[in-house]
Scaffold this active site. Sequence first.
Site, PDB file in Angstrom:
ATOM      1  N   GLU A 100       5.610  -3.487  -1.782  1.00 43.10           N
ATOM      2  CA  GLU A 100       5.039  -2.171  -2.029  1.00 43.10           C
ATOM      3  C   GLU A 100       5.462  -1.170  -0.957  1.00 43.10           C
ATOM      4  O   GLU A 100       6.019  -1.546   0.076  1.00 43.10           O
ATOM      5  CB  GLU A 100       3.513  -2.242  -2.077  1.00 43.10           C
ATOM      6  CG  GLU A 100       2.891  -2.798  -0.821  1.00 43.10           C
ATOM      7  CD  GLU A 100       1.400  -3.058  -1.002  1.00 43.10           C
ATOM      8  OE1 GLU A 100       0.614  -2.260  -0.447  1.00 43.10           O
ATOM      9  OE2 GLU A 100       1.027  -4.035  -1.684  1.00 43.10           O
ATOM     10  N   ARG A 129       5.811   2.937   5.315  1.00 38.78           N
ATOM     11  CA  ARG A 129       6.167   1.545   5.543  1.00 38.78           C
ATOM     12  C   ARG A 129       6.495   0.891   4.210  1.00 38.78           C
ATOM     13  O   ARG A 129       5.885   1.218   3.184  1.00 38.78           O
ATOM     14  CB  ARG A 129       4.977   0.807   6.178  1.00 38.78           C
ATOM     15  CG  ARG A 129       5.313  -0.153   7.283  1.00 38.78           C
ATOM     16  CD  ARG A 129       4.087  -0.902   7.758  1.00 38.78           C
ATOM     17  NE  ARG A 129       3.501  -1.689   6.696  1.00 38.78           N
ATOM     18  CZ  ARG A 129       2.199  -1.731   6.423  1.00 38.78           C
ATOM     19  NH1 ARG A 129       1.350  -1.030   7.138  1.00 38.78           N
ATOM     20  NH2 ARG A 129       1.760  -2.486   5.436  1.00 38.78           N
ATOM     21  N   TYR A 170      -6.705  -7.100  10.766  1.00 43.28           N
ATOM     22  CA  TYR A 170      -7.630  -6.330  11.584  1.00 43.28           C
ATOM     23  C   TYR A 170      -8.688  -7.126  12.339  1.00 43.28           C
ATOM     24  O   TYR A 170      -9.304  -6.586  13.261  1.00 43.28           O
ATOM     25  CB  TYR A 170      -8.368  -5.310  10.701  1.00 43.28           C
ATOM     26  CG  TYR A 170      -7.445  -4.385   9.953  1.00 43.28           C
ATOM     27  CD1 TYR A 170      -6.660  -3.452  10.629  1.00 43.28           C
ATOM     28  CD2 TYR A 170      -7.346  -4.433   8.560  1.00 43.28           C
ATOM     29  CE1 TYR A 170      -5.809  -2.594   9.944  1.00 43.28           C
ATOM     30  CE2 TYR A 170      -6.503  -3.578   7.862  1.00 43.28           C
ATOM     31  CZ  TYR A 170      -5.742  -2.669   8.563  1.00 43.28           C
ATOM     32  OH  TYR A 170      -4.898  -1.831   7.883  1.00 43.28           O
ATOM     33  N   GLY A 215      -1.617   2.078   8.512  1.00 42.82           N
ATOM     34  CA  GLY A 215      -2.562   2.059   9.617  1.00 42.82           C
ATOM     35  C   GLY A 215      -1.933   2.504  10.922  1.00 42.82           C
ATOM     36  O   GLY A 215      -0.752   2.262  11.182  1.00 42.82           O
ATOM     37  N   SER A 246      -4.508  -2.186   2.442  1.00 39.24           N
ATOM     38  CA  SER A 246      -5.044  -3.059   3.494  1.00 39.24           C
ATOM     39  C   SER A 246      -5.414  -4.443   2.980  1.00 39.24           C
ATOM     40  O   SER A 246      -6.283  -5.112   3.539  1.00 39.24           O
ATOM     41  CB  SER A 246      -6.276  -2.427   4.167  1.00 39.24           C
ATOM     42  OG  SER A 246      -5.893  -1.313   4.939  1.00 39.24           O
ATOM     43  N   ASN A 259       3.952   1.990   1.431  1.00 36.17           N
ATOM     44  CA  ASN A 259       2.733   2.566   1.999  1.00 36.17           C
ATOM     45  C   ASN A 259       3.061   3.936   2.585  1.00 36.17           C
ATOM     46  O   ASN A 259       3.942   4.043   3.436  1.00 36.17           O
ATOM     47  CB  ASN A 259       2.178   1.677   3.101  1.00 36.17           C
ATOM     48  CG  ASN A 259       1.854   0.277   2.611  1.00 36.17           C
ATOM     49  OD1 ASN A 259       0.766   0.036   2.110  1.00 36.17           O
ATOM     50  ND2 ASN A 259       2.799  -0.644   2.728  1.00 36.17           N
ATOM     51  N   ASP A 309       6.978  -3.021   2.488  1.00 36.21           N
ATOM     52  CA  ASP A 309       6.679  -4.430   2.737  1.00 36.21           C
ATOM     53  C   ASP A 309       7.519  -5.363   1.871  1.00 36.21           C
ATOM     54  O   ASP A 309       7.819  -5.035   0.712  1.00 36.21           O
ATOM     55  CB  ASP A 309       5.199  -4.707   2.478  1.00 36.21           C
ATOM     56  CG  ASP A 309       4.285  -3.894   3.385  1.00 36.21           C
ATOM     57  OD1 ASP A 309       4.751  -3.477   4.463  1.00 36.21           O
ATOM     58  OD2 ASP A 309       3.116  -3.675   3.008  1.00 36.21           O
ATOM     59  N   GLU A 347     -11.162   1.651   2.535  1.00 36.00           N
ATOM     60  CA  GLU A 347     -10.465   1.540   3.813  1.00 36.00           C
ATOM     61  C   GLU A 347     -11.002   2.515   4.857  1.00 36.00           C
ATOM     62  O   GLU A 347     -10.330   2.814   5.842  1.00 36.00           O
ATOM     63  CB  GLU A 347      -8.966   1.763   3.600  1.00 36.00           C
ATOM     64  CG  GLU A 347      -8.308   0.745   2.685  1.00 36.00           C
ATOM     65  CD  GLU A 347      -6.841   1.025   2.470  1.00 36.00           C
ATOM     66  OE1 GLU A 347      -6.060   0.841   3.426  1.00 36.00           O
ATOM     67  OE2 GLU A 347      -6.469   1.440   1.366  1.00 36.00           O
TER      68      GLU A 347
END
Length: 308
Positions: free
Chosen positions: A268, A253, A214, A274, A148, A270, A255, A19
């Site tokens: 998951e 974060r 992205y 990002g 990612s 994070n 998800d 990443e």
Amino acid sequence: MNTEQFGKVAVLMGGSSAERAVSLKSGQAVLSAFKNVGIQAFAFDPAERNLFDLNNTQVDRVFIALHGRGGEDGTIQGALEYLGIPYTGSGVLGSALAMDKVRCKELFKARNLPTANFIVIEKDKPFDINKIIDDFGAVMVKPSHEGSSIGMAKASTVTELTDALEKAFQFDDVVLLEHWITGREFTVTMLEKAALPVIEMVTPRGFYDYEAKYQVNSTEYFCPAELTPEQTSNIQDMSLEAFELVGATGWGRVDFMQDSDGKFYLLEVNTVPGMTEKSLVPMSAKTHGLSFEQLVVDILKQTLGESV
């Protein structure tokens, strides 16, 4: 705001994980925001400089904008603790657990938090690929220690699963196979023990993969997500519980997926999401009333008066 209270700030970015490219963008965005508000900050890439060089820079604290292995998995956090330098985000344990998708799933299951059925495949151990397809039908293939959406793929046939596993094993020797959930995708930003507005991500690509995140402009974002007050409260409460369960702190974060029956499933956690112009955390913060500069300063404030 008294920017002098932060002293000299190193923004860790880049690194050597898969990443790296995203991390460089995140780090540059954070660095620009600091400079906009008058905080003395500089870029530091652990892939290009020895981390112990931080001692020679007279740095006062670190903003970690490293994604993936070597930056989000507890190793950098442990090194910074050894050096005695305060840093943003989760500590060693929370970072390591959140980065390990398999152990996260096992923790969710042990706490009876809703998460999709799964199995774990190891590269050098035998497994019956035909039985997996018979038992699960479609699956989501995930390298256990990547972020990612790197190395991830949907597979619903033996051929697709064979190909997906071959690619996933290029990134990790341990791969998580989750029962495929057809439905809506959501994420919840965590900031100082608070759950910010929920975001829904809608993509024509089948799921919110690396390209959707992205590289393309076809992804749509809805913030706040179109959910009932009860659903919003439910998903935010689960986010808080999951975040705390893995030992994550500061910011991050969580998800989710929602199936056709309206049930939410944890995916998951994070711990260093990002922070690019297309990233989700700044989007949620903006809806919450925080500019990007306010967001990164609030994250940095978590290092004040604390000894790591």
